[in-house]
Design an enzyme around this catalytic site. Structure first.
Site, mmCIF file in Angstrom:
data_model
loop_
_atom_site.group_PDB
_atom_site.id
_atom_site.type_symbol
_atom_site.label_atom_id
_atom_site.label_comp_id
_atom_site.label_asym_id
_atom_site.label_seq_id
_atom_site.Cartn_x
_atom_site.Cartn_y
_atom_site.Cartn_z
ATOM 1 N N HIS A 41 49.029 28.973 40.421
ATOM 2 C CA HIS A 41 48.369 28.124 41.427
ATOM 3 C C HIS A 41 48.209 28.865 42.757
ATOM 4 O O HIS A 41 48.960 29.804 43.051
ATOM 5 C CB HIS A 41 49.204 26.869 41.658
ATOM 6 N N GLU A 68 56.752 24.177 36.198
ATOM 7 C CA GLU A 68 57.630 25.220 36.745
ATOM 8 C C GLU A 68 59.096 24.936 36.371
ATOM 9 O O GLU A 68 59.420 23.837 35.901
ATOM 10 C CB GLU A 68 57.432 25.291 38.267
#
Ligand SMILES: *[C@@H]1O[C@H](CO)[C@@H](O)[C@H](O)[C@H]1NC(C)=O
Ligand SMILES: *[C@@H]1O[C@H](CO)[C@@H](O)[C@H](O)[C@H]1NC(C)=O
Ligand SMILES: *[C@@H]1O[C@H](CO)[C@@H](O)[C@H](O)[C@H]1NC(C)=O
Ligand SMILES: *[C@@H]1O[C@H](CO)[C@@H](O)[C@H](O)[C@H]1NC(C)=O
Ligand SMILES: *[C@@H]1O[C@H](CO)[C@@H](O)[C@H](O)[C@H]1NC(C)=O
Length: 389
Positions: free
Chosen positions: A110, A211
Site C-alpha cells: 500500500h 498485515e
C-alpha cells in the site's frame, strides 16, 4: 486464542462445496485452464523462475531503485518485451506437465498510511513501545490507517506506471486480490480504477492478506459492512467474517507464523484460480512473508512499491515445501523509549505506562524515569486521549 484462530484460518477451506451440485461445479472450476494455459493445482512446492526480473537476482539492491521507470524490472528492455514475456510464460505453461503451473504475481505494498507517517514522526522505538498500541495521538488517527496524501500520490504513480507499460503490451492481472485493510483497498482502487475496475473487474478481499496480526491498532480491521460501503466494487471471499476475530491487543503474530499464513493464502489461490497473471495488494510484512514462503530474494519494498514475480508451483506428492520453522506468539515488546517525547500541542494524549517495568523504588516522577521504569500511571503532556478509531 490468536494461535487457535490462526489455525482455524489456515485450515478452513473457504470454497469448500456445500452441496453435491456445488461439488461438481467446484471440480469443473478446479480443472479449468486460462487462456495462457495456467491451471489450478494443490501446490507442494514453489520456486521463483530466475533471470526474468532484476528483482529476482540475489544481488539486487533495492535502495533507491525505481521500478516504475525501469519497465517494472523486466530485464528484456526491447519494445516487444511484454509480448515476448507473455509468450515466454504461456510457453512455460503449455509445456508444463500436469503437476506444474506458472503464475506471474504482482505483489504490491500500500501507499504511505497515517501509521507510517506516525512511526516516522515518533521514531520506531517509541512507535513499537507505545504509539502503535494507541489508535491515534489526538491529531491523527491510525487504527486501520488510511492513506496520507503522499500515499495517494504513490498509488497514482503506480496507475500512471501501468498505463505507460500498457502501451508496450504488459499483461494485465486477470484477478485482483486485496488485504481487507483500508490502506491496501484504497491503493488497489487508485491503481486500477480506470484500467480494470472500470471494465467490471471486481477485486476480491481475502483475510489472509492482512498485515501481521495483533498488538498494533493499524493492523486491526474495520467490520465487513464498513469495508463493503467504502469499496462497493469489491467482493469478499465467502468465509470473510463481519468482525475482526483475529486481532488481539496482547499478542502479535511472528514472522514465521505470518509466512505460514501467506503460504496458505497462496496455496488457496493456486488451488482455485487458474489465472496466470494476478495482483495482490497488501503490506510490507506480507511481502516479506511472501518472499520467505516462495524462496524469493528478500529485500524491503517501499510504500507504494510492488514486485513482479514469476512463480513455478508443482504438486508432486514427493515435493516438499522448504520448512518455515517456529511459531510462538510474540508478546508486547518491553520498552524504555519515552513515548511523551515529540508530543506536540494541540495533540493531547493520556500516556499509560503500558510497557514500562515498575520501578524498584517509588519516585514521584511523573514521566518515565531515565532508567525507563515508572513509579505510577502517568499522565503525559496535556492529556485527553483520543478515543476515536
Ligand atoms: C524473451 O523473454 C525471455 C524471458 O524474459 C528472455 O529470456 C528472452 O531473452 C527474451 N527474448 C528476446 C528475443 O528478447
Ligand atoms: C545499494 O545502493 C545504495 C545506493 O545506491 C548504496 O549506498 C549501497 O551501498 C548499496 N548497497 C550494496 C550492498 O551494494
Ligand atoms: C498533525 O498532523 C499533521 C499531518 O496530518 C501534521 O502535519 C501536523 O504537524 C500535526 N500537528 C501536530 C500538532 O502534531
Ligand atoms: C461497523 O463499523 C461501522 C464504523 O465503525 C459502525 O458504524 C457500524 O455500526 C459497524 N457495524 C456493525 C455490524 O458492527
Ligand atoms: C522445493 O523448493 C525449494 C526452493 O524453494 C527447492 O530448493 C527444493 O529442492 C524443493 N524441494 C522439493 C522436494 O521439490
Amino acid at each position: 486464542m490468536l494461535a487457535t484462530l490462526l489455525t482455524v484460518l489456515a485450515l478452513s477451506a473457504p470454497l469448500a462445496a456445500s452441496s453435491p451440485l456445488d461439488a461438481v461445479a467446484d471440480i469443473a472450476a478446479r480443472s479449468k485452464h486460462d487462456k495462457f494455459h495456467g491451471k489450478t493445482l494443490a501446490p507442494s512446492n514453489y520456486t521463483v523462475v530466475p533471470g526474468v526480473f532484476v528483482q529476482d537476482d540475489p544481488k539486487f539492491n533495492a535502495t533507491g531503485y525505481d521500478l516504475l521507470s525501469d519497465s517494472f524490472g523486466l530485464l528484456d528492455k526491447s519494445a516487444k518485451r511484454w509480448k515476448n514475456f507473455t509468450k515466454y510464460v504461456t510457453d512455460l505453461n503449455k509445456r508444463a506437465d500436469e503437476h506444474t503451473t506458472y503464475k506471474v504475481v504482482y505483489i504490491a505494498r500500500h501507499g504511505q498510511g497515517y501509521h507510517n507517517a506516525a512511526e516516522s514522526f515518533y521514531g520506531t522505538p517509541a512507535w513499537n513501545c507505545y504509539w502503535a498500541q494507541q489508535k491515534g495521538d489526538g491529531n491523527i488517527t491510525w487504527a486501520d490507517a488510511e492513506l496520507t496524501p503522499l500515499g495517494i500520490a504513490q498509488a497514482q504513480a503506480c496507475n500512471d506506471g501501468w498505463k505507460t507499460q500498457l502501451k508496450d503490451g504488459i499483461p494485465l492481472p486477470q484477478r485482483l486480490y486485496s488485504s481487507p485493510m483500508r490502506r491496501s483497498a484504497s491503493t488497489l482502487e487508485i491503481t486500477w480504477k480506470d484500467i480494470l475496475l472500470n471494465k467490471g473487474v471486481k477485486p476480491v478481499i481475502q483475510e489472509r492478506w492482512r498485515e501481521s496480526i495483533g498488538l498494533h491498532t493499524c493492523d486491526w480491521r474495520n467490520n465487513k459492512s464498513d469495508i463493503a460501503t467504502r469499496y462497493p466494487g469489491f467482493e469478499f471471499e465467502p468465509s470473510f467474517t463481519e468482525h475482526d476475530l483475529l486481532w488481539d491487543d496482547t499478542y502479535e503474530e511472528t514472522g514465521t507464523q505470518q509466512a505460514k499464513r501467506i503460504r496458505n493464502a497462496l496455496n488457496e489461490i493456486f488451488a482455485t484460480d487458474p489465472s496466470t497473471f494476478i495482483s495482490i495488494t497488501a503490506h510490507s510484512g506480507v511481502i516479506n512473508a511472501f518472499f520467505k514462503a516462495t524462496g524469493h530474494n528478500a529485500f524491503s519494498v517501499q510504500t507504494g512499491g510492488f514486485v513482479p514475480v514469476l512463480l513455478k508451483a508443482v504438486s508432486y506428492p514427493s515435493a516438499t515445501f522448504s520448512p518455515i520453522v517456529g511459531g510462538q506468539s510474540a508478546t508486547a515488546p518491553s520498552c524504555t523509549a519515552d513515548p511523551t517525547v515529540l508530543v506536540k500541542a494541540p495533540a493531547t494524549v493520556t500516556v499509560q505506562p503500558t510497557w514500562y517495568p515498575a520501578c524498584a523504588t517509588v519516585t514521584t516522577t511523573a514521566s518515565p524515569s531515565p532508567t525507563g521504569c515508572l513509579a505510577s500511571p502517568v499522565t503525559g503532556p496535556a492529556p485527553t486521549a483520543t478515543k476515536s478509531a
